[in-house]
Design a protein around this motif. Sequence first.
Motif, PDB file in Angstrom:
ATOM      1  N   ILE A   1       0.914  -1.190   0.112  1.00  0.00           N
ATOM      2  CA  ILE A   1      -0.123  -0.036  -0.068  1.00  0.00           C
ATOM      3  C   ILE A   1       1.071   0.671  -0.016  1.00  0.00           C
ATOM      4  O   ILE A   1       2.103   1.141   1.183  1.00  0.00           O
ATOM      5  N   GLY A   2       0.796   1.683  -1.005  1.00  0.00           N
ATOM      6  CA  GLY A   2       1.387   2.967  -1.191  1.00  0.00           C
ATOM      7  C   GLY A   2       1.999   3.925  -2.177  1.00  0.00           C
ATOM      8  O   GLY A   2       0.445   3.966  -3.533  1.00  0.00           O
ATOM      9  N   GLY A   3       1.996   5.112  -2.274  1.00  0.00           N
ATOM     10  CA  GLY A   3       2.174   5.950  -3.404  1.00  0.00           C
ATOM     11  C   GLY A   3       1.571   6.693  -3.724  1.00  0.00           C
ATOM     12  O   GLY A   3       0.315   6.851  -2.861  1.00  0.00           O
ATOM     13  N   SER A   4       1.916   7.820  -4.092  1.00  0.00           N
ATOM     14  CA  SER A   4       0.729   9.359  -4.586  1.00  0.00           C
ATOM     15  C   SER A   4       1.639   9.966  -5.541  1.00  0.00           C
ATOM     16  O   SER A   4       2.742   9.329  -6.566  1.00  0.00           O
ATOM     17  N   TYR A   5       0.730  11.491  -5.793  1.00  0.00           N
ATOM     18  CA  TYR A   5       1.140  11.322  -7.536  1.00  0.00           C
ATOM     19  C   TYR A   5       2.563  11.792  -8.019  1.00  0.00           C
ATOM     20  O   TYR A   5       2.420  12.641  -6.717  1.00  0.00           O
TER      21      TYR A   5
ATOM     22  N   LYS B   1      -5.461   6.264  -8.352  1.00  0.00           N
ATOM     23  CA  LYS B   1      -5.766   5.416  -9.300  1.00  0.00           C
ATOM     24  C   LYS B   1      -4.651   6.216 -10.853  1.00  0.00           C
ATOM     25  O   LYS B   1      -4.716   5.888 -11.084  1.00  0.00           O
ATOM     26  N   CYS B   2      -3.999   6.896 -10.848  1.00  0.00           N
ATOM     27  CA  CYS B   2      -3.048   7.462 -10.804  1.00  0.00           C
ATOM     28  C   CYS B   2      -1.569   6.607 -11.126  1.00  0.00           C
ATOM     29  O   CYS B   2      -1.102   7.258 -12.588  1.00  0.00           O
TER      30      CYS B   2
ATOM     31  N   ILE C   1       0.753   2.471 -14.633  1.00  0.00           N
ATOM     32  CA  ILE C   1       2.627   2.590 -14.164  1.00  0.00           C
ATOM     33  C   ILE C   1       2.488   1.509 -13.882  1.00  0.00           C
ATOM     34  O   ILE C   1       3.637   0.245 -14.438  1.00  0.00           O
ATOM     35  N   MET C   2       1.719   1.326 -12.845  1.00  0.00           N
ATOM     36  CA  MET C   2       2.256   0.170 -11.927  1.00  0.00           C
ATOM     37  C   MET C   2       2.180  -0.834 -13.167  1.00  0.00           C
ATOM     38  O   MET C   2       2.716  -2.221 -13.101  1.00  0.00           O
ATOM     39  N   GLN C   3       1.181  -1.099 -13.537  1.00  0.00           N
ATOM     40  CA  GLN C   3       0.538  -2.190 -15.127  1.00  0.00           C
ATOM     41  C   GLN C   3       1.331  -2.976 -16.055  1.00  0.00           C
ATOM     42  O   GLN C   3       1.713  -3.953 -16.216  1.00  0.00           O
ATOM     43  N   THR C   4       1.868  -1.505 -15.807  1.00  0.00           N
ATOM     44  CA  THR C   4       2.749  -1.440 -16.936  1.00  0.00           C
ATOM     45  C   THR C   4       4.734  -1.908 -17.025  1.00  0.00           C
ATOM     46  O   THR C   4       4.614  -2.554 -17.629  1.00  0.00           O
ATOM     47  N   ALA C   5       4.605  -1.687 -15.451  1.00  0.00           N
ATOM     48  CA  ALA C   5       6.456  -2.066 -15.636  1.00  0.00           C
ATOM     49  C   ALA C   5       6.032  -3.417 -15.197  1.00  0.00           C
ATOM     50  O   ALA C   5       7.052  -3.885 -15.484  1.00  0.00           O
ATOM     51  N   LEU C   6       4.939  -3.759 -14.576  1.00  0.00           N
ATOM     52  CA  LEU C   6       5.007  -5.072 -13.393  1.00  0.00           C
ATOM     53  C   LEU C   6       4.116  -5.863 -14.251  1.00  0.00           C
ATOM     54  O   LEU C   6       2.815  -6.417 -13.071  1.00  0.00           O
ATOM     55  N   PRO C   7       3.748  -6.682 -14.873  1.00  0.00           N
ATOM     56  CA  PRO C   7       2.414  -7.138 -15.039  1.00  0.00           C
ATOM     57  C   PRO C   7       2.505  -8.659 -14.280  1.00  0.00           C
ATOM     58  O   PRO C   7       0.755  -9.084 -14.876  1.00  0.00           O
ATOM     59  N   GLU C   8       3.289  -8.973 -13.429  1.00  0.00           N
ATOM     60  CA  GLU C   8       2.855 -10.369 -12.733  1.00  0.00           C
ATOM     61  C   GLU C   8       2.028  -9.224 -11.201  1.00  0.00           C
ATOM     62  O   GLU C   8       1.370 -10.628 -10.792  1.00  0.00           O
TER      63      GLU C   8
ATOM     64  N   HIS D   1      -8.238   7.370  -4.397  1.00  0.00           N
ATOM     65  CA  HIS D   1      -9.040   8.312  -4.901  1.00  0.00           C
ATOM     66  C   HIS D   1      -7.920   8.495  -5.599  1.00  0.00           C
ATOM     67  O   HIS D   1      -7.093   7.264  -6.309  1.00  0.00           O
ATOM     68  N   GLU D   2      -7.856   9.499  -6.377  1.00  0.00           N
ATOM     69  CA  GLU D   2      -7.180   9.454  -7.719  1.00  0.00           C
ATOM     70  C   GLU D   2      -5.707  10.230  -7.613  1.00  0.00           C
ATOM     71  O   GLU D   2      -4.993   9.091  -8.150  1.00  0.00           O
TER      72      GLU D   2
END
Length: 500
Positions: free
Chosen positions: A253-257, A284-285, A289-296, A303-304
């Motif tokens: 759990i993490g990340g921000s714009y 959401k932003c 990025i996540m799905q492209t960088a790490l398909p697994e 929120h956005e």
Amino acid sequence: MKILSPKQIAEADHYTIKNEPISPVNLMERAATKCFEWISSNFENTKSVKVFCGTGNNGGDGLVIARLLKNKGFSVKTFILPLGNKQTEEFSINLKRLDDVCAKIVFIEKQEDLPKLSPRDLIIDAIFGNGLNRAPEGLSKNLIQYINEAKATVIAIDIPSGLFSGKSVTAKDSVIKAHHTLTFQVPKLAFFLPDNKNFIKDWTILDIKLNTSFINKLPTKYHYFTAQEAKATYKARNDKWAHKGTYGHSLIIGGSYGKIGAPTLSAKAALKIGSGLVTAYIPKCGYTIMQTALPEVMAETDHEIELADFTPTINATVIEIGPGMGTSDLTLAGFKKFLQNNKTPLVVDADALNCLALNKELLTLLPKNSILTPHPKELERLIGKWDNDYEKLEKIKIFVEKYSIILVVKGAYTLTATKEAFYFNSTGNNALATAGSGDVLTGIITGLLAQGYSPREASCFGVYIHGRTAEIYTTNHAPETFTASLIADYLSDVILELQE
Ligand SMILES: NC(=O)C1=CN([C@@H]2O[C@H](COP(=O)(O)OP(=O)(O)OC[C@H]3O[C@@H](n4cnc5c(N)ncnc54)[C@H](O)[C@@H]3O)[C@@H](O)[C@H]2O)[C@@H](O)CC1
Ligand SMILES: Nc1ncnc2c1ncn2[C@@H]1O[C@H](COP(=O)(O)OP(=O)(O)O)[C@@H](O)[C@H]1O
Ligand SMILES: [K+]
């Protein structure tokens, strides 16, 4: 490996002398011969050597080293600083033996007796060792300062003179600044503490064959986590019927714009260290990025541009929280709500630590044995300022006991502090001083927990593995070029060497 107090080391010496049995003078010969072997294999015998000795057994070691180096063809001068009128018996025996080989010996009685030193000299510091009982003053302090000013290469025997092995140094101008320390049998607690970085640079443990079964029985809170402990911790994969569920599900759990990289690095590390499944819960932003960088890696979103709801749907084995998360009011409110409802083991890093530091009452909501991974600044926000490293260790002890958690205090010798014991890590180098390397470390620890390593194991072992990647990388790459993304590429090398 155990880290022992000066008193315990002296007990191990005495036990070995009595039970091996070996005479004290032969034990000194054995210890000093190890030093001689190290010195003569690292320096040419064209080197001019100046050996400075006290009149205790550390000085006795110095006398033996002087004799052995002289016999090997080194140009050696020995200087003796009388410590009161006392000489230990082993010192006296070795003074005679050195005299018998016609060595140059000078007694330093006053300031004028100090020899001229050149930056090209090799200086052996055998003034004080384990027996230091107060800060050096007068002539001994002057000698230490004189040696430090010479800018010569200094090899300290057992411990740099003036440094206490288990308590704080108040007079920092009365300690030898050693380039290399040759220490007997076990490392000393002082070696791991950042306050002592000017005195201790490289160091080598010399096995002088003190009785190991006696040492194994000595109680200690402090340990050095080495390859031996890492090999014993590693759980080889040998279950033919394993499936991805066998190796756990990590939730990051993490990340921000602008900071989606942090959870991405953690998720990749958790995956690459062997977590069966990894899900990232991000704003959401960060989805593309996540799905492209790490398909697994699976992704769930909040929120956005920031985390606010903290409502992942999966049933994770372990949750890492904090990388790149930010500390906005919305995020903080959601984080509080999350902690109130969460029962899953946690690995807490970065902004989640800062949220805890700003709201200390939240610390009581952490599940038992949660792992917190602060760097020194984050640690200070959690436990408050300290005057010296020993006070810091005491505050860490109180903190882990109060909240029943594990602290992984990051640094050159990362410390894993549990209620029962403190472990200093043996691997790593300054190639790791690069953005995001802490995010990778938390990912590794999370991935190990997911696979069933205990919180203590996952912390010590994760830190070891993380450090080792940098050591392997820098064997044939420049440290400047190491990046956090590269760490995962070296995990396999580390694991393979543990299997050897
Ligand atoms: N059999 C053994 O006990 C062995 C001991 N070894 C060596 O012995 C060392 C310990 O020897 P010792 O216990 O004799 O102690 P040290 O050689 O460290 O010297 C301490 C001596 O200096 C005095 N002293 C302490 N602080 C002082 C100060 N600030 N100003 C002036 N005098 C001070 C002490 O009273 C004592 O006489 C180890 O570090 C190691 O180098 C090795 O030879 C291995 C075997
Ligand atoms: N000089 C060094 N020697 C060994 N390890 C280091 C050194 N500098 C940094 N590290 C390691 O690198 C990591 C840095 O973590 P951290 O400060 O949280 O970085 P970030 O926030 O960029 O991820 C820690 O594991 C730390 O122990
Ligand atoms: K010394």
